[in-house]
Structure formats: C-alpha cells, structure tokens
Design an enzyme around this catalytic site. Structure first.
Site, PDB file in Angstrom:
ATOM      1  N   ARG A 175      41.914  10.290   8.641  1.00  0.00           N
ATOM      2  CA  ARG A 175      41.134   9.253   8.021  1.00  0.00           C
ATOM      3  C   ARG A 175      42.903   7.878   7.701  1.00  0.00           C
ATOM      4  NH1 ARG A 175      40.204   9.491   1.198  1.00  0.00           N
ATOM      5  NH2 ARG A 175      38.896   7.223   1.693  1.00  0.00           N
ATOM      6  N   CYS A 236      46.746   4.110  -1.252  1.00  0.00           N
ATOM      7  CA  CYS A 236      46.544   5.740  -0.942  1.00  0.00           C
ATOM      8  C   CYS A 236      44.660   4.674  -0.369  1.00  0.00           C
ATOM      9  CB  CYS A 236      46.185   6.550  -1.397  1.00  0.00           C
ATOM     10  SG  CYS A 236      45.713   5.809  -3.305  1.00  0.00           S
TER      11      CYS A 236
END
Length: 281
Positions: A175, A236
């Site tokens: 990611r 995050c």
C-alpha cells in the site's frame, strides 16, 4: 509505568489491591460486529467498547476513523467504569491495533495509568486465564478528558514532519508503494514518509518484540531513542494501526506523534501530493 503487560502480570494485578478496569476492544476492519464474540466469552469483568462507534467520530473529510469528540469519549469511558486515579488495561482479539487505539486515546486525553495486554485475549487464554459470558455493569467512573497528553498531527504537520523529522507509514508495504489500494481513493504515501509496516513490530504470537529489538528496528528506519533532535510521527490508513506503531515506539523508548486522519484523510484531497514506489520521495 510500562505501556504493555503480560497475561501473568494481569492475573497478579487482578488479584491484588488495585485491580485495573478492563476494556475489551475486539474489532475487525470491515468485519462483523465483535460484541457477540465478547458476549460469548471475555476476561472476567471486562467491559466491551466498540471502536467504530465509540473510539471514532463519524467518517468524513477527516478520514475513516477520525478522533471522537473528547467529551463524547469521556462519557464512554465513564460508563465503562474508568476513573482518573485507577489503572486501566485494554485488550483485543490479538492483533493489537484496536487495543492500541484505546490506549492512545486514553493517554492523549490525560489518563496516566493505561496499558495494553500484550498478545490480547489469545495470550490470556494461553496462560490459563478464564473467560466469562456474564454481563458486566461497572460503577460509573469519573474520568474527564484533557487532550494533549500525546503528540497529535494534522495533515500539514505530517507533511512538515516528513521533511524535517521522521514520518513512519505503518501500512503494508504494497500500500505504501502504491501497488494496491483496497480502501482509499488513491494508492501511495506521503512524500518523505518511510515505510514501516506495523506487522514487523510483533512476533508470530502477536506479542511485541523485546524493546531492544524494536529499538534496533526503528534505528534502521532513522529513529533513535537518543536522537532528541528529530521528531517522530506515524500514520496508517485511518489512525488505528498507526496507534499500534506509536505503542511499539513507546516500548522502544521513543516518543512519537500520531497523524490520526492518516492516509484516508490525506488521499481524500486531490491537491495533496502522493508519492509511489519503495523510496520516501
């Protein structure tokens, strides 16, 4: 006070003169409600707290899990029996992210005695701890939140920290690199951020690596406990696993700020820059 404790340490404290308030924060990203699992069996005396509804505000421009309003959070904690002068232990199903979110919120709002059960409920049962299906109705606590106990970043602060300090991206490496993005508008990372998947802070049993090993890991990413001159921040996807990385840094002896809006907030604005690939640039 240490930020984490083992199942055996929790057993001793529950049998001692100052037993902690227990909060069960089981949660699955995009998964089913975990209250039925709590009702089927929890650490005796633990109160269930719902992450999506009680440890986050409504999703929107501030991200998928923006911080709750402090007074709303305080009301939830008081209903759960939390008081300012009493210790609190939080746990989840074992991943540690949800428990860390509760730990971070309590620390950020001024509670000085909150710890995470290392390894979660799985470590409790592995150590021979009993579980109960009994309903729990705690006495009302007196906790009143005073935000500011831990560092908090907004989008501009995170961008500045990526240039001037060390900004860690706690998401999975793919990611960060922008190879996949299953949730948010676009893949990639904040320019200047360093890839630091939170999964690498724990062993196969879900427990944190020893402090010395965590210090070595973070030193390899440009973070040292003795540095003092370079501030550290974490983000995050939506501020949940990032709290777990802040907790890992605490175990390593490093203070870090959390960008609570994280990638879900950053990537929602098409005017914010996005970097891809394995390097911070």
């Amino acid at each position: 006070m240490t930020a984490i404790l083992s199942a055996s340490e929790l057993m001793s404290e529950l049998a001692g003169p100052r037993p902690p308030v227990l909060l069960d924060i089981r949660w699955q990203l995009g998964g089913p409600d975990q209250r039925p699992a709590y009702e089927a069996g929890h650490v005796p005396g633990a109160v269930y707290v719902d992450l999506d509804r009680e440890l986050a505000g409504p999703a929107g421009s501030g991200g998928r899990h923006p911080l709750p309003e402090p007074e709303a959070f305080g009301a939830v904690m008081r209903r759960a029996g939390v008081s300012a002068g009493a210790p609190v232990v939080v746990y989840d199903g074992g991943l540690g992210w949800a428990a860390a979110r509760a730990w971070w919120l309590l620390r950020w709002t001024g509670h000085a005695e909150v710890r995470v059960l290392d390894g979660g409920l799985a470590s409790w049962t592995a150590a021979g701890g009993a579980v109960s299906a009994d309903a729990v109705s705690p006495a009302e606590g007196d906790f009143k939140p005073t935000p500011g106990g831990l560092g908090l970043l907004d989008a501009d602060g995170a961008a500045a920290l990526a240039r001037e300090g060390v900004l860690l991206d706690a998401r999975a490496g793919e990611r960060y690199r922008g190879e996949v993005e299953p949730i948010d508008r676009v893949g990639g990372h904040i320019p200047g951020a360093v890839s630091a998947p939170t999964t690498e802070n724990v062993g196969p049993d879900g427990r944190f690596l020893p402090g010395a090993e965590l210090r070595a890991r973070f030193a390899g990413l440009g973070v040292t406990a003795e540095d003092g001159g370079r501030p550290v921040g974490v983000y995050c996807g939506s501020g949940v696993s990032g709290a777990h990385e802040v907790l890992a840094l605490e175990v390593a002896g490093v203070a870090a700020a959390l960008y609570a809006g994280s990638w879900s907030e950053w990537s929602s604005d098409p005017d914010r820059p996005v970097a891809t690939g394995p390097l911070p640039r």
